[in-house]
Motif scaffolding. Structure first.
Motif, PDB file in Angstrom:
ATOM      1  N   PRO A  75     -62.906   5.855  15.793  1.00 47.57           N
ATOM      2  CA  PRO A  75     -61.615   6.515  16.014  1.00 47.57           C
ATOM      3  C   PRO A  75     -60.506   6.046  15.074  1.00 47.57           C
ATOM      4  CG  PRO A  75     -62.594   5.894  18.115  1.00 47.57           C
ATOM      5  CD  PRO A  75     -63.447   5.281  17.039  1.00 47.57           C
ATOM      6  N   GLU A  76     -60.449   4.760  14.757  1.00 46.49           N
ATOM      7  CA  GLU A  76     -59.396   4.267  13.859  1.00 46.49           C
ATOM      8  C   GLU A  76     -59.591   4.787  12.440  1.00 46.49           C
ATOM      9  OE1 GLU A  76     -58.844   0.055  14.070  1.00 46.49           O
ATOM     10  OE2 GLU A  76     -58.524   0.093  16.233  1.00 46.49           O
ATOM     11  N   THR A  77     -60.835   4.820  11.981  1.00 51.14           N
ATOM     12  CA  THR A  77     -61.119   5.347  10.639  1.00 51.14           C
ATOM     13  C   THR A  77     -60.810   6.836  10.588  1.00 51.14           C
ATOM     14  OG1 THR A  77     -62.838   3.675  10.338  1.00 51.14           O
ATOM     15  CG2 THR A  77     -62.894   5.563   8.863  1.00 51.14           C
ATOM     16  N   ALA A  78     -61.186   7.561  11.635  1.00 52.89           N
ATOM     17  CA  ALA A  78     -60.904   9.004  11.687  1.00 52.89           C
ATOM     18  C   ALA A  78     -59.399   9.261  11.675  1.00 52.89           C
ATOM     19  CB  ALA A  78     -61.551   9.625  12.923  1.00 52.89           C
ATOM     20  N   ALA A  79     -58.645   8.427  12.400  1.00 55.16           N
ATOM     21  CA  ALA A  79     -57.183   8.583  12.420  1.00 55.16           C
ATOM     22  C   ALA A  79     -56.594   8.321  11.032  1.00 55.16           C
ATOM     23  CB  ALA A  79     -56.572   7.652  13.452  1.00 55.16           C
TER      24      ALA A  79
END
Length: 123
Positions: A75-79
């Motif tokens: 999720p952090e990389t996608a954000a």
């Protein structure tokens, strides 16, 4: 199996190759190899399960991240990926406002960037 490949954009640091797992079937083990347990034969992928252009794009973009030990399923990389695409959209808006690109190019490139925003959801 180990190997290395040069990173994109001239980065020559060796990178480990990611292991690829076929989610649509597994190769049957050969019965004549000692210690190998036979598994079910490969089931051909149905026509309806053909990879779409959007899925192909998602796979290609994810591969770029995997080469850097990152994944868009995080999720952090996608954000962060979404923020980067937003930044590109901002640059495109500025280029249009300054007359550096035409409206047609702005629209086309904007649509391409919007398609990239859906990549994490396609994985």
């Amino acid at each position: 199996m180990s190997g290395a490949m040069a990173g994109p954009l001239g980065d020559d640091r060796p990178r480990p190759l990611a292991r690829v797992v076929d989610l649509f079937g597994h190769r049957a083990a050969r019965e004549d190899r000692p210690g190998k347990t036979p598994v079910a034969p490969v089931t051909p992928r149905p026509e309806s399960a053909a990879i779409t252009p959007e899925q192909r794009l998602a796979i290609s973009i994810e591969a770029l991240f995997l080469r850097r030990d990152l994944s868009l399923s995080d999720p952090e990389t996608a954000a962060a990926f979404g923020v980067a695409i937003d930044a590109v959209l901002l640059v495109l808006d500025g280029a249009l406002a300054n007359g550096q690109i035409e409206a047609e190019s702005h629209q086309f490139l904007g649509q391409q960037m919007q398609a990239l925003l859906s990549v994490p959801d396609s994985l």
